[in-house]
Design a protein around this motif. Structure first.
Motif, PDB file in Angstrom:
ATOM      1  N   SER B  37      22.193 -52.808 -44.361  1.00 62.98           N
ATOM      2  CA  SER B  37      23.352 -51.930 -44.167  1.00 62.98           C
ATOM      3  C   SER B  37      23.064 -50.842 -43.124  1.00 62.98           C
ATOM      4  O   SER B  37      23.928 -50.509 -42.320  1.00 62.98           O
ATOM      5  N   LEU B  38      21.856 -50.290 -43.162  1.00 64.76           N
ATOM      6  CA  LEU B  38      21.515 -49.271 -42.158  1.00 64.76           C
ATOM      7  C   LEU B  38      21.471 -49.880 -40.765  1.00 64.76           C
ATOM      8  O   LEU B  38      21.906 -49.289 -39.787  1.00 64.76           O
ATOM      9  N   VAL B  41      24.924 -50.244 -39.357  1.00 61.74           N
ATOM     10  CA  VAL B  41      25.442 -48.969 -38.838  1.00 61.74           C
ATOM     11  C   VAL B  41      24.850 -48.692 -37.444  1.00 61.74           C
ATOM     12  O   VAL B  41      25.553 -48.278 -36.526  1.00 61.74           O
ATOM     13  N   VAL B  44      26.451 -51.087 -34.874  1.00 65.42           N
ATOM     14  CA  VAL B  44      27.801 -50.661 -34.483  1.00 65.42           C
ATOM     15  C   VAL B  44      27.708 -49.494 -33.492  1.00 65.42           C
ATOM     16  O   VAL B  44      28.427 -49.438 -32.492  1.00 65.42           O
ATOM     17  N   PHE B  45      26.771 -48.578 -33.765  1.00 64.42           N
ATOM     18  CA  PHE B  45      26.549 -47.454 -32.840  1.00 64.42           C
ATOM     19  C   PHE B  45      26.137 -47.977 -31.463  1.00 64.42           C
ATOM     20  O   PHE B  45      26.668 -47.544 -30.425  1.00 64.42           O
ATOM     21  N   GLU B  48      29.093 -49.432 -29.683  1.00 65.84           N
ATOM     22  CA  GLU B  48      29.982 -48.376 -29.172  1.00 65.84           C
ATOM     23  C   GLU B  48      29.416 -47.773 -27.880  1.00 65.84           C
ATOM     24  O   GLU B  48      30.144 -47.516 -26.918  1.00 65.84           O
ATOM     25  N   VAL B  55      34.514 -48.127 -32.596  1.00 61.73           N
ATOM     26  CA  VAL B  55      34.674 -49.271 -33.507  1.00 61.73           C
ATOM     27  C   VAL B  55      35.084 -48.780 -34.894  1.00 61.73           C
ATOM     28  O   VAL B  55      34.380 -47.957 -35.479  1.00 61.73           O
ATOM     29  N   PHE B  57      34.771 -48.885 -38.295  1.00 62.50           N
ATOM     30  CA  PHE B  57      33.852 -49.504 -39.247  1.00 62.50           C
ATOM     31  C   PHE B  57      33.455 -48.466 -40.274  1.00 62.50           C
ATOM     32  O   PHE B  57      32.998 -47.392 -39.924  1.00 62.50           O
ATOM     33  N   ASN B  58      33.681 -48.769 -41.573  1.00 63.16           N
ATOM     34  CA  ASN B  58      33.296 -47.861 -42.651  1.00 63.16           C
ATOM     35  C   ASN B  58      32.199 -48.519 -43.464  1.00 63.16           C
ATOM     36  O   ASN B  58      32.393 -49.577 -44.063  1.00 63.16           O
ATOM     37  N   ALA B  59      31.024 -47.889 -43.485  1.00 60.22           N
ATOM     38  CA  ALA B  59      29.871 -48.469 -44.164  1.00 60.22           C
ATOM     39  C   ALA B  59      30.075 -48.578 -45.671  1.00 60.22           C
ATOM     40  O   ALA B  59      29.354 -49.282 -46.354  1.00 60.22           O
ATOM     41  N   ASN B  60      31.066 -47.841 -46.206  1.00 61.59           N
ATOM     42  CA  ASN B  60      31.352 -47.935 -47.640  1.00 61.59           C
ATOM     43  C   ASN B  60      31.767 -49.336 -48.034  1.00 61.59           C
ATOM     44  O   ASN B  60      31.519 -49.786 -49.139  1.00 61.59           O
TER      45      ASN B  60
END
Lengths: 404, 88
Positions: B37-38, B41, B44-45, B48, B55, B57-60
């Motif tokens: 999951s990290l 994130v 995605v960064f 971008e 983007v 995108f919600n990590a939740n």
């Protein structure tokens, strides 16, 4: 060992600038979350937060004082003044030598850093205010409280991310209980609602854009808040001898480390801290009526915390009332446990359980009684307050209603 | 341009998964490739930054958002759409 009671409480949060205002808003289920007001807010993708708008340092401190006080310290000082005044204690002379100060803060003075960085990096200035260093120290709240009230005994700051306040209050409680200090001023403070901090949190992509909805199936993350809460802790006998108001008894404190992931929580680690707090308090799980949850409103926390509550409380978990007041005052990071202990003490004293607001849809993974949307009347004997931090540092307090 | 989008995304995912770009197949999901999951994130960064886009995108709840991350190909498709929307 000595019994330890709370004889003073002060709060500054998005819900109000006194403990009474904070608690009245919690009872009313009022949200303190709104549109953020700060420079460059248009460059943020998350623009909501629980700002303590009514708290203005200029109303309380002189210009020369403000030069030395980050907003976190300003709020901590205001809350400490309220707590000490309510307690009616004097730290003059010998009394001050045995008085401890233990304050939890996760971040340093971020407003101070933001302002100074803006000056040198953005505006190209070659000098910053001469007192940036004393103003930004993470120990600023502790030092300034001890100076203002003449607390000359053990004093230190605790920084364990979002568990900072509970670790601070727990250590102060243990010191007073063990006789290492005769009185303690303790709690936490945080003022993270500045551009740089919000940008950093945006990066983690765990922030809600509309509201904090702990335990609700449609939750989308956390909402940042700011605030401070400070308490005066002293031995029961001393408090009774001087006729001090007794707001509640601090009964137990438990800590644990997940030793797992830097951001993902662990139900096992959280449950161990809860069990440790119950054991420290000498309280059976069945005596706890209410848990003020860590309840951040992220998918991972809320699911894991409910699993941990079931593991720690067994069948009694189904009868517990569990609410997250972060839905109202936001996530105050290092100050969270303190503003939440204020909610717990109010619930114990008044028999009113603060709700989890913004709750819209039950989540099968969080299927406990989360006191949705409206406060509830219930007589409590004991309650628990959870704080879990990034990096797996867990700290849980247990408080008991004081019956004189 | 499209091949360039795919090439760059493969490079970003490979860097997060600590594997070589040749091992990244269009149909693979980031999870299958070992991106946690990290890592997602961070990926995605990096996307971008690489394409100068934002983007959603919600990590939740990574799978329920507007941005499909179920495979490398889906990510590339999403990025192409975002480029067209945000820079077109």
């Amino acid at each position: 060992m000595r019994r330890v009671v709370v004889t003073g409480m002060g709060v500054v949060s998005a819900l109000g600038s006194t403990a009474a205002e904070h608690c009245a808003a919690l009872e009313a289920g009022r949200s303190g979350v709104g549109e953020l007001e700060m420079p460059d807010v248009e460059r943020l993708s998350v623009r909501i937060g629980a700002q303590a708008r009514e708290f203005r340092g200029e109303d309380r401190f002189s210009r020369s004082e403000l030069a030395l006080l980050d907003r976190a310290t300003q709020m901590a000082l205001a809350a400490a003044d309220e707590a000490v005044a309510q307690s009616g204690v004097s730290f003059a002379g010998e009394a001050g030598l045995r008085a401890a100060t233990v304050i939890g803060t996760a971040l340093t003075g971020m407003g101070t850093i933001d302002e100074a960085y803006r000056a040198v990096f953005q505006e190209g200035k070659n000098r910053v205010h001469p007192f940036v260093v004393p103003r930004l120290m993470v120990s600023g709240p502790t030092s300034n409280i001890s100076m203002r009230h003449g607390l000359r005994g053990p004093a230190w700051s605790v920084s364990t991310a979002c568990s900072s306040s509970n670790h601070a209050i727990g250590q102060a409680f243990h010191m007073v209980r063990a006789g290492m200090a005769d009185i303690a001023v303790t709690g936490g403070a945080e003022a993270p609602l500045v551009f740089g901090v919000m940008k950093a949190w945006e990066g983690l992509r765990v922030m809600a854009r509309d509201a904090c909805r702990p335990f609700s199936r449609n939750r989308t993350g956390m909402v940042q808040g700011e605030g401070a809460a400070i308490f005066v802790l002293e031995p029961l006998e001393a408090a009774q001898a001087r006729g001090a108001p007794i707001l509640a008894e601090i009964a137990g404190f438990g800590m644990s480390a997940d030793a797992g992931d830097i951001v993902q929580p662990s139900a096992e680690g959280a449950a161990r801290a809860m069990r440790a707090a119950l054991e420290d308090a000498g309280i059976a799980p069945e005596e706890i009526g209410y848990v003020n949850a860590h309840g951040t409103g992220t998918a991972a926390n809320d699911r894991t915390e409910c699993e941990a509550l079931r593991a720690a409380f067994g069948a009694h978990a189904e009868r517990l009332m569990v609410s997250s007041t972060k839905s109202m005052h936001g996530h105050c990071l290092g100050g969270a446990g303190a503003v939440e202990l204020a909610a717990v003490i109010h619930a114990l004293r008044e028999g009113v359980i603060p709700p989890t607001i913004n709750f819209e849809e039950p989540d099968p993974e969080c299927a406990l009684d989360v006191v949705p949307n409206e406060a509830r009347r219930a007589e409590l004997r004991a309650a628990m307050s959870n704080s879990f931090a990034f990096g797996g540092l867990n700290a849980v307090l247990v408080a008991r209603r004081f019956e004189g | 341009m499209s091949d360039e989008v795919m090439r760059k995304i493969v490079e970003i995912i490979a860097a997060q998964a600590l594997i070589s770009p040749e091992e990244v197949k269009p149909e693979s999901s980031p999870e299958e490739l070992g991106v946690d999951s990290l890592g997602l994130v961070e990926a995605v960064f990096a996307i971008e930054e690489a394409f100068d886009i934002s983007v959603p995108f919600n990590a939740n709840d990574p799978t329920s958002g507007e941005f499909d991350i179920s495979s490398v190909e889906k990510i590339a498709q999403g990025v192409r759409t975002l480029i067209a929307q945000q820079k077109g």
